[in-house]
Scaffold this motif. Structure first.
Motif: not given
Length: 415
Positions: A105-115, A75-84
């Motif tokens: 973009e900063l918020l998305l990068k922060l979310y990327n780290v958390v993900l 489920r967590n891996v699936a979140h990578i697609v919408p993030l990209i």
């Protein structure tokens, strides 16, 4: 791509809407479309990945993939697609608002780290659960190692988040962090000590989950039910739980009963205290009377022949009983207890069996029984030991011996 960016903007301009308002409306419409796309892509990617994992897990013989699903790794891996998709589309949505684009973009990068942390955490928890299903690892402190990795993971994640927020280089950050290592060592002292202790416990095989340990300083006397980075949990025999710092395992003394559990028996070590004034030499008449006791009849007969032969050879004057060699009631009783223990069905005959006399005390002469019960279960062990001492205490009067008792004891005086 440029047509999509300007399509709604041009449409609003054609409706005679002011340029600034058209730009805001264009951003809102594109953002709404993006959110719908993200929702749909997230839903589809989750369905596809979860279905793929479930299909693979059903065919696989190991339960590792099942644990991955239960810990939400797919489920967590699936979140990578919408993030990209979001990272690619943000410049389109906020084409007229560079400041907004930078923030998003900063918020998305922060979310990327958390993900990434979530994904790795799911894998680590899966490994933890999987290792606990392996028989050879069930008694190992797996929790401690996973917690250390999780701690390191969060430290690295926080470092990247700090770098993203401040804009400094990662190399500069870790250089500064190295200078502050003394403070970090102080803050994480217990965690570091616990980690070192966990490694030593695992390498030296000092404590395992399921071991019975006794640690008087912490009031612990029971089975180890969990070993993690900071604490060792012991379920005492009264069902209470004692929490002990993990590093105490290498800094404090404790008793591990695993050796007893894995051996052939559980030790019985208890003494009967005999009154010293009741100890005396045995007359021939008393010896003949004691020969009726089957466990020592042969011993008494052989022993009496040896003593008589010795006294005759050395012309001992037996008009005084102390002269020459003699048997005592305590010595014969000790031999009787020895034979009784050796013939007891619940005693392990392959381990030490001994009835010995300890140093005299103000109360009398301790006669200690030292043996090992075949049954190591607590309840049965106590029953066996009680059975032996029930018989031994009842046998004392047959040898004209007396057991020490505090005759002047009064409950009122003890209060």
């Amino acid at each position: 791509m440029e047509d999509i960016t300007t399509y709604f903007h041009d449409y609003f301009i054609a409706l005679d809407i002011a340029k600034t308002s058209a730009e805001y409306l264009n951003m809102i419409v594109l953002l709404a479309i993006l959110l719908v796309i993200l929702f749909i892509s997230d839903f589809i990617s989750r369905k596809i990945i979860l279905q793929a994992f479930s299909t693979f897990a059903a065919k696989s013989k190991t339960n590792f993939d099942d644990l991955l699903v239960s810990h939400k790794a797919p489920r967590n891996v699936a979140h990578i697609v919408p993030l990209i998709i979001a990272l690619k589309c943000v410049p389109i949505v906020f084409v007229d608002f560079p400041a907004f684009e930078t923030i998003v973009e900063l918020l998305l990068k922060l979310y990327n780290v958390v993900l990434v942390i979530w994904i790795i955490r799911s894998v680590l928890r899966t490994l933890e659960s999987y290792f606990k299903t392996i028989p050879s690892l069930k008694d190992k402190p797996i929790d401690s190692y996973i917690q250390v990795l999780m701690l390191f993971l969060w430290l690295v994640g926080i470092a990247f988040i700090f770098v993203l927020l401040t804009g400094i280089e990662i190399k500069t950050f870790f250089t500064t962090l190295g200078a502050a290592s003394a403070v970090l060592l102080l803050i994480f002292k217990d965690t570091i000590l616990g980690f070192v202790a966990s490694i030593q416990v695992a390498i030296n095989d000092t404590v395992r989950i399921g071991d019975w340990i006794t640690m008087d300083k912490f009031g612990a006397d029971g089975d180890v039910i969990e070993i993690n980075l900071n604490t060792l949990q012991v379920q005492n025999f009264d069902k209470t739980i004692t929490y002990i710092p993990t590093y105490a395992l290498i800094s404090e003394s404790f008793k591990n009963w695993r050796g007893m559990s894995s051996s052939g028996g559980r030790r019985i070590k208890r003494a009967i205290i005999i009154k010293a004034k009741s100890v005396h030499y045995l007359t021939d008449e008393k010896i003949e009377e004691l020969k009726k006791i089957q466990l020592i009849s042969d011993y008494l007969g052989q022993r009496q022949e040896d003593i008589t032969s010795y006294n005759t050879t050395n012309n001992a004057d037996k008009s005084v009983l102390i002269n020459g060699r003699n048997m005592t009631n305590l010595g014969v009783f000790r031999k009787y207890i020895q034979n009784y223990i050796e013939s007891h069905s619940a005693i392990n005959k392959d381990m030490t069996i001994m009835t010995r006399q300890l140093a005299p005390t103000p109360q009398g002469l301790p006669l200690e029984i030292y043996a090992f019960s075949s049954d190591k279960r607590w309840q049965n062990y106590e029953y066996i030991m009680s059975d032996i001492f029930d018989h031994s205490l009842a046998a004392v009067p047959y040898f004209d011996l007396e057991i020490y008792e505090l005759s002047n004891y009064s409950p009122e005086l003890s209060e």
